[in-house]
Design a protein around this motif. Structure first.
Motif, PDB file in Angstrom:
ATOM      1  N   LEU A 114      67.073 -63.528  41.597  1.00 15.62           N
ATOM      2  CA  LEU A 114      67.824 -64.048  42.748  1.00 15.62           C
ATOM      3  C   LEU A 114      67.641 -63.168  43.972  1.00 15.62           C
ATOM      4  O   LEU A 114      67.488 -63.656  45.084  1.00 15.62           O
ATOM      5  CB  LEU A 114      69.318 -64.162  42.415  1.00 15.62           C
ATOM      6  CG  LEU A 114      69.778 -65.522  41.939  1.00 15.62           C
ATOM      7  CD1 LEU A 114      71.240 -65.476  41.512  1.00 15.62           C
ATOM      8  CD2 LEU A 114      69.558 -66.573  42.982  1.00 15.62           C
ATOM      9  N   ALA A 115      67.637 -61.846  43.765  1.00 14.73           N
ATOM     10  CA  ALA A 115      67.432 -60.920  44.884  1.00 14.73           C
ATOM     11  C   ALA A 115      66.031 -61.093  45.472  1.00 14.73           C
ATOM     12  O   ALA A 115      65.849 -60.993  46.696  1.00 14.73           O
ATOM     13  CB  ALA A 115      67.642 -59.480  44.419  1.00 14.73           C
ATOM     14  N   GLU A 126      69.634 -61.355  38.157  1.00 12.18           N
ATOM     15  CA  GLU A 126      70.008 -60.852  39.484  1.00 12.18           C
ATOM     16  C   GLU A 126      68.777 -60.417  40.273  1.00 12.18           C
ATOM     17  O   GLU A 126      68.709 -60.625  41.490  1.00 12.18           O
ATOM     18  CB  GLU A 126      70.981 -59.684  39.354  1.00 12.18           C
ATOM     19  CG  GLU A 126      72.378 -60.101  38.913  1.00 12.18           C
ATOM     20  CD  GLU A 126      73.289 -58.890  38.757  1.00 12.18           C
ATOM     21  OE1 GLU A 126      73.091 -57.892  39.468  1.00 12.18           O
ATOM     22  OE2 GLU A 126      74.180 -58.962  37.910  1.00 12.18           O
ATOM     23  N   GLN A 127      67.804 -59.814  39.573  1.00 15.11           N
ATOM     24  CA  GLN A 127      66.586 -59.385  40.249  1.00 15.11           C
ATOM     25  C   GLN A 127      65.785 -60.580  40.771  1.00 15.11           C
ATOM     26  O   GLN A 127      65.217 -60.520  41.860  1.00 15.11           O
ATOM     27  CB  GLN A 127      65.725 -58.556  39.296  1.00 15.11           C
ATOM     28  CG  GLN A 127      66.327 -57.209  38.956  1.00 15.11           C
ATOM     29  CD  GLN A 127      65.504 -56.488  37.907  1.00 15.11           C
ATOM     30  OE1 GLN A 127      64.796 -57.120  37.111  1.00 15.11           O
ATOM     31  NE2 GLN A 127      65.606 -55.163  37.898  1.00 15.11           N
TER      32      GLN A 127
END
Length: 184
Positions: free
Chosen positions: A5-6, A2-3
């Motif tokens: 992708l963020a 997620e990091q």
């Protein structure tokens, strides 16, 4: 994950569709300038002008976005987008200078170098969001490159290019009627 992708999809001041439209505009305006150079079979043609314009646009967008980055907003950090303009101008001027050659008592490549510099300016303009400036500059460059070139030839200031006529820029000599009938 997620990091990552963020980080890849980090929020921007200018929305991504607008940024990508600016890049497409830089490609278009760089191509308009490069087409003329390509038509004249110059070393820096269509692809070179597109790449210069696109790169300049990317630098401009990065400059705009860097001013709004949270990690660069502290009191000890000073962001100056004008330095991007200066850096792009210097970098493109370096490339353009490489196109200029002094050969047989003549300077060649000045117009190509100027076109590269203009492609960089058009890319910066679009990257900063000044579409109309880039459009006008690109259209004006076409007028200068196409129309004034024709005028220079019509006024006999410059000889036609070899592709315009026969060898060495001279108009092709009329073919002998007997030679034509023998070939036919």
């Amino acid at each position: 994950m997620e990091q990552i992708l963020a980080d890849i999809l980090a929020p921007t001041q200018v929305p991504y569709p607008v940024i990508f439209a600016r890049f497409c505009g830089a490609i278009l305006f760089g191509a308009l300038i490069g087409i003329e150079r390509e038509k004249r079979q110059r070393p820096a043609g269509l692809r070179t002008h597109i790449l210069i314009s696109l790169a300049s646009s990317i630098f401009a967008v990065i400059a705009v976005e860097s001013v709004h980055m949270m990690s660069l907003s502290g009191p000890e950090v000073r962001i100056d987008p004008i330095r991007v303009v200066e850096a792009v101008t210097a970098g493109v001027a370096f490339l353009a200078a490489g196109m200029i050659v002094f050969s047989k008592g003549e300077v060649k490549g000045l117009t190509t170098g100027a076109g590269m510099w203009l492609a960089g300016a058009a890319g910066l303009s679009v990257g900063f969001g000044f579409w109309l400036i880039a459009a006008f500059a690109s259209c004006a460059s076409l007028a200068v490159l196409f129309i004034l070139w024709r005028l220079e030839i019509a006024l006999h200031w410059k000889p036609p290019e070899p592709s315009e006529g026969g060898a060495n820029g001279r108009p092709a000599a009329p073919r002998d009627a007997t030679a034509v009938s023998k070939e036919g």
